[in-house]
Write an enzyme that holds these catalytic residues in place. Structure first.
Site: not given
Ligand code: PYC
Length: 310
Positions: A85-87, A205, A231, A235-237
């Site tokens: 999870c990036g965030h 997602h 999100d 969303c980092g990923t």
């Molecule tokens: O930031 O990767 C992310 C992420 C995944 C689900 C919610 N945020």
């Protein structure tokens, strides 16, 4: 159970410091699988209302296998245990700094998807160097009941994404209901029609890429998460999966930086380097802020002790 809540570009992260079930000492993939299959009521009770909130992701701290990592972490939302999870990693870094466990500089964190690197620039600003991300299928068409045919790319950035560019609905905060309904329908159709990763991994997602009114922003996205919430951050990923698609299409060069906005207007700075296996190594820079330190109580007399199931 002690927790610290933060948000990254509006998207909440709950770091769990103690009080979680024992998941053993094996590889993080095994511990994540154990959490998903044996402790569903635990992770749902932490995320569901009234204790949790929509869109929240938890970051459960665990002992890393790799001793060079400052911590291991397993992320989950109310409906799924996530690979990465990036965030959440930006929120975790800011939380570890808040606790005095890390300082400005570079640190390694172990996740079920692999080891990621964080660079803490100041108490709120973090760059995450993610695991190698890749596009696995280009221009796949799905027949989506009530919407018709939708074409997008399947890409991996630590989770599995179906990315539609351009978005069939303007990516605007006034359209969140319509964006949510259509992306849920796409995810369900992708699963029903067997569209997923190389090993048949299901899409968890869905991303719609739209345009931003801001001239310095590359694009604005809407990202549907497994819990059917969007999100609030870019969303980092998902941004990692998107970078893999831009690189594969020759639309962004290695080292070039872009700004990716979320549907609510929060932003990440993104770039990538070429990866050793033909994908990209994404860099994601964003800000997080600690909001609360709390002790969660699970009172045996509380009729909603396990959360509200709707
Ligand atoms: O930031 O990767 C992310 C992420 C995944 C689900 C919610 N945020």
């Amino acid at each position: 159970m002690h927790v610290i809540d933060s948000h990254t570009g509006g998207e909440p992260t709950r770091v769990i410091l103690d009080g979680a079930p024992d998941l053993g000492a094996g590889p993080l993939t095994e511990r994540a699988h154990r959490l998903a299959t044996e402790h569903e009521s635990f992770y749902r009770s932490v995320m569901l209302e009234p204790r949790g909130q929509p869109a929240m992701v938890a970051a459960l701290l665990v002992k890393p296998v790799d001793p060079t990592c400052v911590t291991g972490v397993i992320y989950f939302d109310v409906d799924a245990v996530l690979g990465m999870c990036g965030h959440g990693t930006i929120g975790l870094a800011v939380t570890l700094a808040h606790l005095g466990r890390i300082g400005v500089g570079t640190h390694r964190i172990e996740t079920p998807a692999g080891v990621v690197t964080i660079e803490l620039h100041d108490p709120n600003t973090v760059t995450v160097t993610n695991i190698e991300s890749r596009r696995v299928h280009q221009s796949v068409t799905i027949d989506v009941p009530e919407y018709g045919e939708v074409t997008g790319d399947v890409a991996y950035g630590g989770n599995w994404f179906f990315i539609v560019d351009p978005s069939p609905i303007p990516v605007d905060a006034n359209n969140i209901r319509a964006l949510t309904d259509m992306t849920v329908a796409i995810r369900e159709a992708s699963i029903a029609q067997g569209v997923g990763g190389e090993q048949g991994e299901p899409i968890d997602h869905v991303i719609f890429q739209g345009i931003s009114p801001n001239a310095d922003v590359h694009s604005r996205n809407f990202v549907l998460c497994p819990d059917d919430n969007y999100d609030r951050s870019p969303c980092g990923t998902g941004s990692s999966a998107r970078l893999a698609c831009l690189a594969a299409d020759g639309r962004l060069a290695a080292g070039e930086e872009i700004v990716q906005e979320s549907v609510i207007g929060s932003s990440y700075r993104l770039s990538y380097q070429s990866g050793p296996n033909g994908g990209v190594i994404p860099s994601i820079t964003g800000q997080a802020y600690v909001m609360a330190e709390a002790k969660l109580i699970f009172d045996g007399q509380d009729p909603f002790r396990d959360g509200i199931e709707t």
